[in-house]
Design a protein around this motif. Sequence first.
Motif, PDB file in Angstrom:
ATOM      1  N   ALA A 165      -5.262 114.121  38.997  1.00  0.00           N
ATOM      2  CA  ALA A 165      -3.779 114.417  37.792  1.00  0.00           C
ATOM      3  C   ALA A 165      -4.169 115.550  37.805  1.00  0.00           C
ATOM      4  O   ALA A 165      -4.388 116.222  37.192  1.00  0.00           O
ATOM      5  CB  ALA A 165      -4.917 113.391  37.041  1.00  0.00           C
ATOM      6  N   GLU A 166      -2.904 115.749  39.422  1.00  0.00           N
ATOM      7  CA  GLU A 166      -2.788 117.046  39.661  1.00  0.00           C
ATOM      8  C   GLU A 166      -1.210 116.981  38.842  1.00  0.00           C
ATOM      9  O   GLU A 166      -0.153 118.729  38.414  1.00  0.00           O
ATOM     10  CB  GLU A 166      -2.410 117.595  41.292  1.00  0.00           C
ATOM     11  CG  GLU A 166      -3.892 117.531  42.000  1.00  0.00           C
ATOM     12  CD  GLU A 166      -3.263 117.823  43.367  1.00  0.00           C
ATOM     13  OE1 GLU A 166      -2.650 117.883  43.915  1.00  0.00           O
ATOM     14  OE2 GLU A 166      -4.562 118.287  43.771  1.00  0.00           O
ATOM     15  N   GLN A 167      -0.643 115.657  38.532  1.00  0.00           N
ATOM     16  CA  GLN A 167       0.465 116.025  37.921  1.00  0.00           C
ATOM     17  C   GLN A 167       0.271 116.006  35.950  1.00  0.00           C
ATOM     18  O   GLN A 167      -0.871 116.337  36.137  1.00  0.00           O
ATOM     19  CB  GLN A 167       0.937 114.727  37.282  1.00  0.00           C
ATOM     20  CG  GLN A 167       1.917 114.168  38.881  1.00  0.00           C
ATOM     21  CD  GLN A 167       2.619 113.022  39.057  1.00  0.00           C
ATOM     22  OE1 GLN A 167       1.465 111.940  38.685  1.00  0.00           O
ATOM     23  NE2 GLN A 167       3.531 112.487  39.864  1.00  0.00           N
ATOM     24  N   THR A 168       0.813 116.364  35.452  1.00  0.00           N
ATOM     25  CA  THR A 168       1.577 117.313  34.135  1.00  0.00           C
ATOM     26  C   THR A 168       2.475 116.301  33.226  1.00  0.00           C
ATOM     27  O   THR A 168       3.482 116.010  33.908  1.00  0.00           O
ATOM     28  CB  THR A 168       1.558 118.138  33.587  1.00  0.00           C
ATOM     29  OG1 THR A 168       2.617 118.712  34.193  1.00  0.00           O
ATOM     30  CG2 THR A 168       0.659 119.184  34.120  1.00  0.00           C
ATOM     31  N   CYS A 169       2.186 115.960  31.988  1.00  0.00           N
ATOM     32  CA  CYS A 169       3.381 115.123  31.472  1.00  0.00           C
ATOM     33  C   CYS A 169       4.293 116.751  30.967  1.00  0.00           C
ATOM     34  O   CYS A 169       4.822 117.308  30.735  1.00  0.00           O
ATOM     35  CB  CYS A 169       2.470 114.974  29.859  1.00  0.00           C
ATOM     36  SG  CYS A 169       3.752 115.178  28.367  1.00  0.00           S
ATOM     37  N   VAL A 170       5.547 115.855  31.508  1.00  0.00           N
ATOM     38  CA  VAL A 170       6.522 115.953  31.274  1.00  0.00           C
ATOM     39  C   VAL A 170       7.274 117.110  29.687  1.00  0.00           C
ATOM     40  O   VAL A 170       8.298 118.272  29.783  1.00  0.00           O
ATOM     41  CB  VAL A 170       7.836 114.975  31.989  1.00  0.00           C
ATOM     42  CG1 VAL A 170       7.519 114.947  33.078  1.00  0.00           C
ATOM     43  CG2 VAL A 170       8.205 113.805  30.799  1.00  0.00           C
ATOM     44  N   PHE A 171       6.165 116.275  28.992  1.00  0.00           N
ATOM     45  CA  PHE A 171       6.785 117.512  27.591  1.00  0.00           C
ATOM     46  C   PHE A 171       5.540 118.134  27.096  1.00  0.00           C
ATOM     47  O   PHE A 171       5.944 119.258  26.321  1.00  0.00           O
ATOM     48  CB  PHE A 171       6.925 116.292  26.407  1.00  0.00           C
ATOM     49  CG  PHE A 171       7.422 115.642  26.999  1.00  0.00           C
ATOM     50  CD1 PHE A 171       8.293 113.652  27.122  1.00  0.00           C
ATOM     51  CD2 PHE A 171       9.127 115.349  26.537  1.00  0.00           C
ATOM     52  CE1 PHE A 171       8.492 112.838  27.435  1.00  0.00           C
ATOM     53  CE2 PHE A 171      10.091 114.830  26.967  1.00  0.00           C
ATOM     54  CZ  PHE A 171      10.432 113.567  27.321  1.00  0.00           C
ATOM     55  N   CYS A 172       4.008 118.115  27.631  1.00  0.00           N
ATOM     56  CA  CYS A 172       3.541 119.047  26.640  1.00  0.00           C
ATOM     57  C   CYS A 172       3.067 119.439  27.773  1.00  0.00           C
ATOM     58  O   CYS A 172       1.437 120.391  27.406  1.00  0.00           O
ATOM     59  CB  CYS A 172       3.044 118.118  25.723  1.00  0.00           C
ATOM     60  SG  CYS A 172       1.891 116.486  26.199  1.00  0.00           S
ATOM     61  N   ASP A 173       2.604 118.923  29.331  1.00  0.00           N
ATOM     62  CA  ASP A 173       1.533 119.255  30.056  1.00  0.00           C
ATOM     63  C   ASP A 173       0.714 119.291  30.089  1.00  0.00           C
ATOM     64  O   ASP A 173      -0.308 119.365  30.616  1.00  0.00           O
ATOM     65  CB  ASP A 173       1.888 121.031  30.249  1.00  0.00           C
ATOM     66  CG  ASP A 173       3.020 121.647  30.523  1.00  0.00           C
ATOM     67  OD1 ASP A 173       3.577 123.073  30.510  1.00  0.00           O
ATOM     68  OD2 ASP A 173       3.786 121.334  31.487  1.00  0.00           O
ATOM     69  N   ARG A 174       0.317 118.629  29.355  1.00  0.00           N
ATOM     70  CA  ARG A 174      -1.120 117.716  29.494  1.00  0.00           C
ATOM     71  C   ARG A 174      -1.786 116.833  30.876  1.00  0.00           C
ATOM     72  O   ARG A 174      -0.195 116.551  31.241  1.00  0.00           O
ATOM     73  CB  ARG A 174      -1.333 116.524  27.844  1.00  0.00           C
ATOM     74  CG  ARG A 174      -1.758 116.954  27.132  1.00  0.00           C
ATOM     75  CD  ARG A 174      -2.258 116.279  25.906  1.00  0.00           C
ATOM     76  NE  ARG A 174      -2.038 116.757  24.786  1.00  0.00           N
ATOM     77  CZ  ARG A 174      -1.948 116.420  23.391  1.00  0.00           C
ATOM     78  NH1 ARG A 174      -0.450 115.878  23.492  1.00  0.00           N
ATOM     79  NH2 ARG A 174      -1.824 116.922  22.652  1.00  0.00           N
ATOM     80  N   THR A 175      -2.500 117.386  30.844  1.00  0.00           N
ATOM     81  CA  THR A 175      -2.554 116.500  32.194  1.00  0.00           C
ATOM     82  C   THR A 175      -4.229 114.893  32.072  1.00  0.00           C
ATOM     83  O   THR A 175      -4.006 114.392  32.923  1.00  0.00           O
ATOM     84  CB  THR A 175      -4.027 117.252  33.386  1.00  0.00           C
ATOM     85  OG1 THR A 175      -4.900 117.311  32.818  1.00  0.00           O
ATOM     86  CG2 THR A 175      -3.426 118.649  33.287  1.00  0.00           C
ATOM     87  N   ALA A 176      -4.108 114.395  30.668  1.00  0.00           N
ATOM     88  CA  ALA A 176      -5.132 113.856  30.430  1.00  0.00           C
ATOM     89  C   ALA A 176      -4.080 112.380  29.627  1.00  0.00           C
ATOM     90  O   ALA A 176      -3.043 112.360  29.091  1.00  0.00           O
ATOM     91  CB  ALA A 176      -6.378 113.534  29.851  1.00  0.00           C
ATOM     92  N   GLY A 177      -4.616 111.358  30.198  1.00  0.00           N
ATOM     93  CA  GLY A 177      -3.832 110.127  29.948  1.00  0.00           C
ATOM     94  C   GLY A 177      -2.454 109.793  29.943  1.00  0.00           C
ATOM     95  O   GLY A 177      -1.726 109.384  29.484  1.00  0.00           O
TER      96      GLY A 177
END
Length: 81
Positions: A47-59
């Motif tokens: 999970a090196e990607q992050t959420c495009v909105f909040c930068d979380r890496t989980a879920g």
Amino acid sequence: MIYKTYKPIDPVGRIVIPKDFRDAVGFREGEDLLIEVEDGRIVLSKAEQTCVFCDRTAGLRSYMGKTVCENCIKHLTNSAK
Ligand SMILES: [Zn+2]
């Protein structure tokens, strides 16, 4: 090197990824994995990607072609109502 094995899925959908497979791709205990279905295959990635909105890496999930966390998907789907 090509790794190939067969593993049973337990009643709640879990499988064990063999240690040599995890080591080959650098999966570590406690690390989040990105799980996606692509062309009829389940693909596990670090999970090196992050959420495009909040930068979380989980879920993280793929949502309309973007990587978005579950919280932001909930927020997006609730605000669309
Ligand atoms: Zn998010």
